[in-house]
Write a protein that holds these residues in place. Structure first.
Motif, PDB file in Angstrom:
ATOM      1  N   TYR A  92       0.807  -1.217   0.000  1.00  0.00           N
ATOM      2  CA  TYR A  92       0.000   0.000   0.000  1.00  0.00           C
ATOM      3  C   TYR A  92       0.846   1.276   0.000  1.00  0.00           C
ATOM      4  CZ  TYR A  92      -3.751  -3.202   1.492  1.00  0.00           C
ATOM      5  OH  TYR A  92      -4.659  -4.235   1.593  1.00  0.00           O
ATOM      6  N   HIS A  93       2.175   1.147   0.134  1.00  0.00           N
ATOM      7  CA  HIS A  93       3.020   2.320   0.313  1.00  0.00           C
ATOM      8  C   HIS A  93       4.316   2.188  -0.491  1.00  0.00           C
ATOM      9  CE1 HIS A  93       0.538   3.040   3.929  1.00  0.00           C
ATOM     10  NE2 HIS A  93       0.754   1.767   4.210  1.00  0.00           N
ATOM     11  N   HIS A  94       4.804   3.287  -1.016  1.00  0.00           N
ATOM     12  CA  HIS A  94       6.156   3.310  -1.568  1.00  0.00           C
ATOM     13  C   HIS A  94       7.139   3.275  -0.396  1.00  0.00           C
ATOM     14  CE1 HIS A  94       9.770   4.665  -3.634  1.00  0.00           C
ATOM     15  NE2 HIS A  94       9.154   4.443  -4.790  1.00  0.00           N
ATOM     16  N   PRO A  95       8.243   2.540  -0.514  1.00  0.00           N
ATOM     17  CA  PRO A  95       9.204   2.477   0.596  1.00  0.00           C
ATOM     18  C   PRO A  95       9.679   3.847   1.071  1.00  0.00           C
ATOM     19  CG  PRO A  95       9.723   0.805  -1.032  1.00  0.00           C
ATOM     20  CD  PRO A  95       8.629   1.629  -1.613  1.00  0.00           C
ATOM     21  N   LEU A  96       9.842   4.819   0.166  1.00  0.00           N
ATOM     22  CA  LEU A  96      10.274   6.143   0.590  1.00  0.00           C
ATOM     23  C   LEU A  96       9.206   6.853   1.413  1.00  0.00           C
ATOM     24  CD1 LEU A  96      12.204   7.507  -2.520  1.00  0.00           C
ATOM     25  CD2 LEU A  96      13.160   6.755  -0.333  1.00  0.00           C
ATOM     26  N   ALA A  97       7.932   6.566   1.119  1.00  0.00           N
ATOM     27  CA  ALA A  97       6.862   7.154   1.921  1.00  0.00           C
ATOM     28  C   ALA A  97       6.894   6.611   3.346  1.00  0.00           C
ATOM     29  CB  ALA A  97       5.503   6.883   1.273  1.00  0.00           C
ATOM     30  N   GLU A 123      -7.544  -9.146  -0.981  1.00  0.00           N
ATOM     31  CA  GLU A 123      -7.452  -8.781  -2.397  1.00  0.00           C
ATOM     32  C   GLU A 123      -8.359  -7.603  -2.736  1.00  0.00           C
ATOM     33  OE1 GLU A 123      -7.678 -10.945  -6.797  1.00  0.00           O
ATOM     34  OE2 GLU A 123      -8.044 -12.103  -4.963  1.00  0.00           O
ATOM     35  N   GLU A 124      -9.530  -7.552  -2.119  1.00  0.00           N
ATOM     36  CA  GLU A 124     -10.466  -6.463  -2.412  1.00  0.00           C
ATOM     37  C   GLU A 124      -9.881  -5.098  -2.024  1.00  0.00           C
ATOM     38  OE1 GLU A 124     -12.830 -10.224  -1.635  1.00  0.00           O
ATOM     39  OE2 GLU A 124     -11.077  -9.211  -0.794  1.00  0.00           O
ATOM     40  N   GLU A 125      -9.110  -5.064  -0.955  1.00  0.00           N
ATOM     41  CA  GLU A 125      -8.503  -3.807  -0.538  1.00  0.00           C
ATOM     42  C   GLU A 125      -7.414  -3.375  -1.522  1.00  0.00           C
ATOM     43  OE1 GLU A 125      -7.028  -1.767   3.643  1.00  0.00           O
ATOM     44  OE2 GLU A 125      -6.872  -3.943   3.409  1.00  0.00           O
ATOM     45  N   PHE A 126      -6.624  -4.328  -1.992  1.00  0.00           N
ATOM     46  CA  PHE A 126      -5.643  -4.028  -3.030  1.00  0.00           C
ATOM     47  C   PHE A 126      -6.340  -3.404  -4.238  1.00  0.00           C
ATOM     48  CE2 PHE A 126      -2.835  -6.580  -0.540  1.00  0.00           C
ATOM     49  CZ  PHE A 126      -1.545  -6.399  -1.006  1.00  0.00           C
ATOM     50  N   ALA A 127      -7.457  -4.013  -4.651  1.00  0.00           N
ATOM     51  CA  ALA A 127      -8.158  -3.523  -5.838  1.00  0.00           C
ATOM     52  C   ALA A 127      -8.684  -2.107  -5.629  1.00  0.00           C
ATOM     53  CB  ALA A 127      -9.306  -4.474  -6.183  1.00  0.00           C
ATOM     54  N   LEU A 128      -9.243  -1.841  -4.450  1.00  0.00           N
ATOM     55  CA  LEU A 128      -9.768  -0.514  -4.165  1.00  0.00           C
ATOM     56  C   LEU A 128      -8.668   0.542  -4.171  1.00  0.00           C
ATOM     57  CD1 LEU A 128     -12.309  -1.433  -1.355  1.00  0.00           C
ATOM     58  CD2 LEU A 128     -12.888  -0.355  -3.535  1.00  0.00           C
ATOM     59  N   LEU A 129      -7.468   0.146  -3.768  1.00  0.00           N
ATOM     60  CA  LEU A 129      -6.347   1.080  -3.726  1.00  0.00           C
ATOM     61  C   LEU A 129      -5.596   1.149  -5.055  1.00  0.00           C
ATOM     62  CD1 LEU A 129      -4.943   0.212  -0.192  1.00  0.00           C
ATOM     63  CD2 LEU A 129      -6.152   2.297  -0.856  1.00  0.00           C
ATOM     64  N   GLY A 130      -6.020   0.323  -6.025  1.00  0.00           N
ATOM     65  CA  GLY A 130      -5.358   0.322  -7.318  1.00  0.00           C
ATOM     66  C   GLY A 130      -3.980  -0.296  -7.290  1.00  0.00           C
ATOM     67  N   VAL A 131      -3.790  -1.287  -6.399  1.00  0.00           N
ATOM     68  CA  VAL A 131      -2.491  -1.952  -6.243  1.00  0.00           C
ATOM     69  C   VAL A 131      -2.627  -3.391  -6.736  1.00  0.00           C
ATOM     70  CG1 VAL A 131      -0.668  -2.592  -4.631  1.00  0.00           C
ATOM     71  CG2 VAL A 131      -2.014  -0.515  -4.228  1.00  0.00           C
TER      72      VAL A 131
END
Length: 282
Positions: A92-97, A123-131
């Motif tokens: 859910y996050h870029h490592p630098l973030a 999986e549904e949360e990944f999809a909602l976040l566009g990941v």
């Protein structure tokens, strides 16, 4: 074996939280954190879900306080207890973030951050976040290496298959030279990931026998943390012997630290239970 507190209020899993927690807020949580800090407990936890689909919340719960905001407040009310994300989902996050936000938390808390990190399973949360959900394990492994390279330095650089950066400044950054990473999961792969890329393992949903067998097959490095949770909430004042037995079972399974839930009827009762637990461990 050290004892940490699986923080109440911040995560409300169906069937696993007490009714008082539904109406509690930061005042109650802060009072509990101050007591845990004073009594010498090792860490507090806070987990992460950005959102949970409504049909899944009935099983997984829908209340998950944001760890960064929560720990920012608790850092100001405590002085020594560690602050453990249990867990952040790497995808859910870029490592630098993570390096910037949680490095700042490490700074303002005086070097008390523990980063519990996981690959994620919703999986549904990944999809909602566009990941992307597929291949998340390989992405997580690269994210762990990138995060290690970025956390404790002002000018990090890294070049991997999924993340690459150089000629950047991350300021402020973590003040600990080596922020502990604990990997969440319940599979042999999660344990291998923890051994190879982190400093500890935080499994869930496994029996003491399963845990002991998995740990016996692993070549754990010196200082490696094994953070286990009793199967039920402890009642140190009402069922002291059972609490002692539950903690003993974790030690026998190989725990270096226990992340415990406490049975309580109110925030004030929770604090009383912390005092009773501290007495049991002396």
């Amino acid at each position: 074996m050290r004892i940490g507190i699986n923080s109440p209020v911040v995560v409300q899993l169906p069937g696993a939280f007490s009714p008082w927690e539904a109406d509690a807020g930061i005042a109650e949580l802060g009072t509990i954190a101050e007591a845990a800090d004073t009594l010498g407990f090792d860490f507090l936890t806070c987990s992460e879900h950005v959102m949970v689909p409504a049909d899944i919340a009935a099983q997984r719960g829908g209340t998950y306080w944001d760890p960064l905001a929560t720990f920012g407040h608790l850092a100001a009310r405590t002085s020594r207890i560690r602050l453990a994300t249990q867990v952040l989902v790497l995808g859910y996050h870029h490592p630098l973030a993570i390096a910037k936000r949680y490095g700042t938390l490490d700074l303002v808390s005086g070097g008390r951050l523990v980063l519990g990190l996981g690959v994620g399973s919703l999986e549904e949360e990944f999809a909602l976040l566009g990941v992307r959900f597929e291949g998340r394990g390989a992405v997580a492994d690269d994210a762990l290496r990138a995060l290690r390279a970025a956390l404790s330095t002002r000018t990090p650089s890294y070049d991997g298959p999924h993340f690459s950066f150089s000629d950047v400044v991350v300021s402020p950054h973590a003040v600990q030279p080596h922020v502990p990473f604990w990997i969440g999961g319940r599979t042999p792969r999660s344990l291998r990931r923890a051994v190879e890329l982190a400093d500890g393992w935080v499994p869930f949903g496994l029996s003491p026998g399963e845990l002991a067998a998995m740990l016996a097959r692993a070549d754990l490095p010196a200082g490696f943390e094994v953070v286990l949770t009793p199967g039920a909430a402890l009642d140190p004042s009402g069922a002291a012997a059972a609490a002692v037995d539950a903690l003993g079972a974790l030690e026998e399974a190989g725990a270096t630290a226990a992340s415990v839930r406490i049975a309580a009827e109110s925030a004030s009762h929770y604090v009383e239970q912390l005092h009773a637990l501290a007495q049991l461990r002396r």
